[in-house]
Design a protein around this motif. Structure first.
Motif, short mmCIF file in Angstrom:
data_model
loop_
_atom_site.label_atom_id
_atom_site.label_comp_id
_atom_site.label_asym_id
_atom_site.label_seq_id
_atom_site.Cartn_x
_atom_site.Cartn_y
_atom_site.Cartn_z
N GLY A 156 0.80 -0.92 -0.22
CA GLY A 156 -0.23 0.02 -0.22
C GLY A 156 1.26 1.08 0.27
O GLY A 156 -0.27 2.20 -0.27
N GLN A 157 2.31 1.36 0.21
CA GLN A 157 2.92 2.27 0.27
C GLN A 157 2.80 3.31 -0.77
O GLN A 157 3.22 3.96 -0.97
CB GLN A 157 4.65 2.25 1.44
CG GLN A 157 4.09 1.68 2.57
CD GLN A 157 5.55 1.91 3.26
OE1 GLN A 157 6.40 1.30 2.89
NE2 GLN A 157 5.69 1.99 4.67
N LEU A 158 3.60 2.28 -2.14
CA LEU A 158 3.68 3.21 -3.62
C LEU A 158 1.85 3.36 -4.29
O LEU A 158 2.48 4.53 -4.56
CB LEU A 158 3.42 1.76 -4.16
CG LEU A 158 4.35 2.00 -5.72
CD1 LEU A 158 5.26 3.03 -5.72
CD2 LEU A 158 4.39 1.38 -6.56
N ARG A 159 0.99 2.95 -4.24
CA ARG A 159 -0.02 3.18 -3.72
C ARG A 159 -0.39 4.74 -3.23
O ARG A 159 -0.57 5.79 -3.70
CB ARG A 159 -1.04 2.26 -3.27
CG ARG A 159 -2.61 3.21 -4.02
CD ARG A 159 -3.79 2.44 -2.63
NE ARG A 159 -5.17 2.56 -3.03
CZ ARG A 159 -5.76 3.56 -2.11
NH1 ARG A 159 -4.78 3.92 -1.66
NH2 ARG A 159 -7.44 3.74 -2.79
N LEU A 160 0.20 5.11 -1.79
CA LEU A 160 0.04 6.30 -1.34
C LEU A 160 1.65 7.50 -1.86
O LEU A 160 0.94 9.12 -1.91
CB LEU A 160 0.41 6.51 0.35
CG LEU A 160 0.15 7.27 1.19
CD1 LEU A 160 -0.97 8.48 0.51
CD2 LEU A 160 0.73 6.50 2.41
N TYR A 161 2.36 6.87 -1.91
CA TYR A 161 3.54 7.95 -3.14
C TYR A 161 2.93 8.08 -4.35
O TYR A 161 3.19 8.89 -4.90
CB TYR A 161 4.88 7.16 -2.64
CG TYR A 161 5.66 8.38 -2.04
CD1 TYR A 161 5.47 8.94 -1.19
CD2 TYR A 161 6.50 8.59 -3.74
CE1 TYR A 161 6.83 9.64 -0.96
CE2 TYR A 161 7.90 9.21 -3.54
CZ TYR A 161 7.22 10.24 -2.31
OH TYR A 161 8.66 11.02 -2.12
N LEU A 162 2.39 7.28 -4.89
CA LEU A 162 2.19 8.25 -6.37
C LEU A 162 0.65 9.32 -6.27
O LEU A 162 1.09 9.82 -7.19
CB LEU A 162 1.33 6.40 -6.71
CG LEU A 162 2.24 5.64 -7.69
CD1 LEU A 162 1.51 4.51 -7.91
CD2 LEU A 162 3.04 6.80 -9.18
N LEU A 163 -0.46 9.09 -4.75
CA LEU A 163 -0.02 10.49 -5.24
C LEU A 163 -0.29 11.28 -4.93
O LEU A 163 -0.70 12.13 -4.93
CB LEU A 163 -1.54 9.74 -4.00
CG LEU A 163 -3.23 8.40 -4.26
CD1 LEU A 163 -3.22 8.15 -3.36
CD2 LEU A 163 -3.64 8.90 -5.57
N ALA A 164 0.45 11.42 -3.20
CA ALA A 164 1.61 12.44 -3.07
C ALA A 164 2.10 13.05 -3.93
O ALA A 164 2.28 14.45 -4.41
CB ALA A 164 2.43 11.44 -2.10
N THR A 203 10.13 7.96 -12.82
CA THR A 203 11.39 9.32 -12.78
C THR A 203 12.26 9.97 -11.45
O THR A 203 12.41 10.35 -10.57
CB THR A 203 11.64 10.30 -14.17
OG1 THR A 203 11.74 9.51 -15.42
CG2 THR A 203 13.37 11.26 -14.14
N ALA A 204 10.07 10.37 -11.06
CA ALA A 204 9.98 11.16 -9.69
C ALA A 204 11.11 9.67 -8.83
O ALA A 204 11.78 10.43 -7.60
CB ALA A 204 9.22 11.72 -9.42
N LEU A 205 10.17 8.65 -8.66
CA LEU A 205 10.78 7.93 -7.60
C LEU A 205 11.86 7.91 -7.52
O LEU A 205 12.72 7.34 -6.57
CB LEU A 205 9.90 6.90 -7.84
CG LEU A 205 8.35 6.63 -7.15
CD1 LEU A 205 7.51 5.49 -8.50
CD2 LEU A 205 7.73 6.48 -6.01
N SER A 206 12.68 7.45 -8.79
CA SER A 206 14.08 7.08 -8.90
C SER A 206 14.68 8.62 -8.32
O SER A 206 15.99 7.83 -7.81
CB SER A 206 14.32 6.83 -10.50
OG SER A 206 15.75 6.64 -11.11
N ASP A 207 14.14 8.89 -8.43
CA ASP A 207 15.28 10.27 -8.31
C ASP A 207 14.99 10.73 -6.24
O ASP A 207 16.36 10.92 -5.86
CB ASP A 207 14.92 12.37 -9.14
CG ASP A 207 14.86 12.23 -10.48
OD1 ASP A 207 15.74 11.51 -10.66
OD2 ASP A 207 14.32 12.69 -10.57
#
Length: 201
Positions: free
Chosen positions: A8-16, A30-34
């Protein structure tokens, strides 16, 4: 790949990430990689299914823009994000700790590699000195070879500097240069400088 996000954490971080404005799927990857200093990059097969699920739940809206799809946070998505600010703050703290640990591991790996390189260079330098036998009246082959190697080494240093500067400019013009990149570059160059000085004595 080692699991980075718990359930569930990736789901939340995509919303953020979408809170700042609409993004393409590639921009989210790319934003996640950065955010992880380039040490973690989720695959398209990881991100796009979650975006599709968020769209089904009405938390994001997808709009097709030519060959790319743009994802936008909906009012329902903002409401969910607002309700989980505490979870998001905890996740950000976990990510920051992960990046620090990865930076430390990079420094250790670089230092270990440079230590081995230093030993190899010292051994090679000693073998070259032992093998040198100047002939009376003839040009000193050791000095000639030394001059040739110095010129070659200077060219390598210039090429390295040019390539690194070009890469940094490209990164600065794109996603930006993060702290892990600077720290890694500092560690690598400081260690390389000490290694070279020890072999040139």
């Amino acid at each position: 790949m080692v699991q980075v996000f718990a359930h569930g954490q990736l789901r939340l971080y995509l919303l953020a990430l979408l809170e700042d404005g609409p993004r393409h799927g590639y921009e989210l990857i790319t934003a996640l990689s950065d955010r992880f200093g380039g040490t973690y990059r989720p695959s398209a097969g990881t991100v796009y299914p979650r975006l599709a699920r968020l769209e089904e739940e009405g938390l994001v809206r997808r709009s097709d823009d030519g060959r790319k799809a743009t994802y936008t946070l909906t009012d329902a998505g903002r409401a969910e994000l607002d309700a989980r600010r505490g979870d998001l703050a905890h996740l950000e703290a976990e990510i920051a700790e992960t990046v620090r640990a990865q930076a430390s591991q990079v420094r250790q790996d670089v230092q270990a590699a440079m230590k081995g390189l230093r030993a190899d260079l010292a051994s090679a330098a000693q073998q070259a000195r032992d093998a040198a036998r100047p002939v009376a009246g003839a040009p000193d082959p050791q000095r000639t070879a030394s001059h040739r190697r110095r010129v070659e080494a200077e060219a390598i240093v210039r090429r390295f500097g040019d390539e690194v500067r070009a890469d940094l400019r490209r990164a600065d013009a794109g996603a930006g240069v993060d702290e892990l990149t600077v720290e890694t570059l500092r560690t690598v160059l400081d260690t390389a400088l000490r290694t070279m000085r020890s072999t040139l004595r």
